[in-house]
Design a protein around this motif. Structure first.
Motif, PDB file in Angstrom:
ATOM      1  N   ALA A 103     -30.860  38.635  -6.772  1.00 49.49           N
ATOM      2  CA  ALA A 103     -29.734  39.035  -7.597  1.00 49.49           C
ATOM      3  C   ALA A 103     -29.066  37.791  -8.172  1.00 49.49           C
ATOM      4  N   VAL A 121     -28.138  40.536 -13.230  1.00 48.54           N
ATOM      5  CA  VAL A 121     -29.360  41.011 -12.582  1.00 48.54           C
ATOM      6  C   VAL A 121     -29.002  41.438 -11.161  1.00 48.54           C
ATOM      7  N   ALA A 122     -28.806  42.725 -10.998  1.00 44.36           N
ATOM      8  CA  ALA A 122     -28.434  43.246  -9.678  1.00 44.36           C
ATOM      9  C   ALA A 122     -29.682  43.565  -8.865  1.00 44.36           C
ATOM     10  N   ALA A 182     -31.668  48.637 -10.552  1.00 42.86           N
ATOM     11  CA  ALA A 182     -31.524  48.854 -11.988  1.00 42.86           C
ATOM     12  C   ALA A 182     -30.167  49.482 -12.304  1.00 42.86           C
ATOM     13  N   ASP A 236     -23.372  44.857  -5.908  1.00 36.79           N
ATOM     14  CA  ASP A 236     -24.312  45.673  -5.147  1.00 36.79           C
ATOM     15  C   ASP A 236     -23.668  46.234  -3.890  1.00 36.79           C
ATOM     16  N   VAL A 239     -27.495  38.663 -18.833  1.00 35.67           N
ATOM     17  CA  VAL A 239     -27.766  39.884 -18.075  1.00 35.67           C
ATOM     18  C   VAL A 239     -27.304  39.692 -16.640  1.00 35.67           C
ATOM     19  N   PRO A 268     -23.267  40.481  -9.682  1.00 34.93           N
ATOM     20  CA  PRO A 268     -23.703  41.836  -9.331  1.00 34.93           C
ATOM     21  C   PRO A 268     -22.788  42.452  -8.273  1.00 34.93           C
ATOM     22  N   GLU A 273     -27.196  49.049 -10.962  1.00 43.72           N
ATOM     23  CA  GLU A 273     -26.066  48.129 -10.971  1.00 43.72           C
ATOM     24  C   GLU A 273     -26.227  46.989 -11.983  1.00 43.72           C
ATOM     25  N   SER A 274     -27.395  46.839 -12.585  1.00 46.99           N
ATOM     26  CA  SER A 274     -27.610  45.785 -13.573  1.00 46.99           C
ATOM     27  C   SER A 274     -26.878  46.117 -14.870  1.00 46.99           C
ATOM     28  N   SER A 275     -26.474  45.062 -15.597  1.00 45.49           N
ATOM     29  CA  SER A 275     -25.698  45.284 -16.818  1.00 45.49           C
ATOM     30  C   SER A 275     -25.764  44.039 -17.694  1.00 45.49           C
TER      31      SER A 275
END
Length: 214
Positions: A177, A87-88, A91, A166, A85, A164, A93-95
């Motif tokens: 992040a 982790v940005a 939520a 961001d 995952v 990320p 930008e997370s993927s």
């Protein structure tokens, strides 16, 4: 435009066949989509393996959906491996860290030596080296099994593995992040001998290799 041409983020697409082969080596679960006899869409999860330039799958001769796709109707096959995952700091930008592939084509029944070779490939794909440890399939078992093959021709592959992305205002904030990366699936393997296993039968080498101890 071709259905395998990217409409967005072309930098995440791959045309390298080696990347597709690597995806087949990392997962066995695929989803086969087709139009059912009544005209409605259908999708079935099933185990697959790559045998050279062919995708192979198997099931019972009584399987209605396998008989249907064996007739040569158009299908789409998808498979994916999720490795972590992203982790940005938000939520939005997370993927996922993933590789996914979609193949298009038609299936046909395999018979004779090709059928037996595909079944061996399926067995050894699930547990490498297992076919050398068990008896050969009987004629009755082979007759009860449908084995299908689909040539690897039209396909697309997409992957995502990045830090990320961001915006500056989030980077200036206090949220953590990074990337949460999953370990090898074999690290979570637990082996449970069958309750009716006769005493004194050792664990085979194939199972030990899956557990990473041989």
């Amino acid at each position: 435009m071709s259905r395998t041409e990217p409409t967005r983020m072309p930098e995440r697409m791959s045309r390298d066949r080696a990347d597709l082969d690597a995806l087949f080596e990392s997962t066995v679960l695929a989803h086969i989509a087709f139009i059912d006899e009544d005209g409605s869409p259908a999708v079935v999860p099933t185990a697959v393996a790559r045998l050279g330039d062919t995708v192979v799958a198997h099931g019972s001769t009584g399987s209605r959906w396998m008989r249907l796709i064996a007739s040569g109707i158009p299908t789409a096959v998808s498979l994916a491996a999720v490795d972590g995952v992203v982790v940005a700091r938000s939520a939005f930008e997370s993927s996922l860290v993933y590789t996914s592939g979609v193949l298009f084509g038609s299936w046909a029944a395999l018979e004779g030596d090709a059928k037996e070779q595909a079944l061996r490939a399926m067995t050894d794909r699930l547990i490498p080296g297992r076919t050398a440890e068990v008896r050969a399939s009987t004629k009755r078992e082979l007759a009860a099994t449908t084995v299908l093959g689909m040539p690897i021709g039209e396909w697309s592959l997409r992957s995502s593995d990045h830090w990320p992305e961001d915006p500056d205002e989030d980077i200036a904030g206090d949220a953590w992040a990074g990337v949460l990366r999953y370990g090898p699936s074999a690290a979570t393997v637990r082996v449970h001998p069958a309750p009716d296993l006769r005493s004194g039968i050792p664990e085979p080498a194939s199972i030990g290799r899956v557990r990473g101890v041989r």
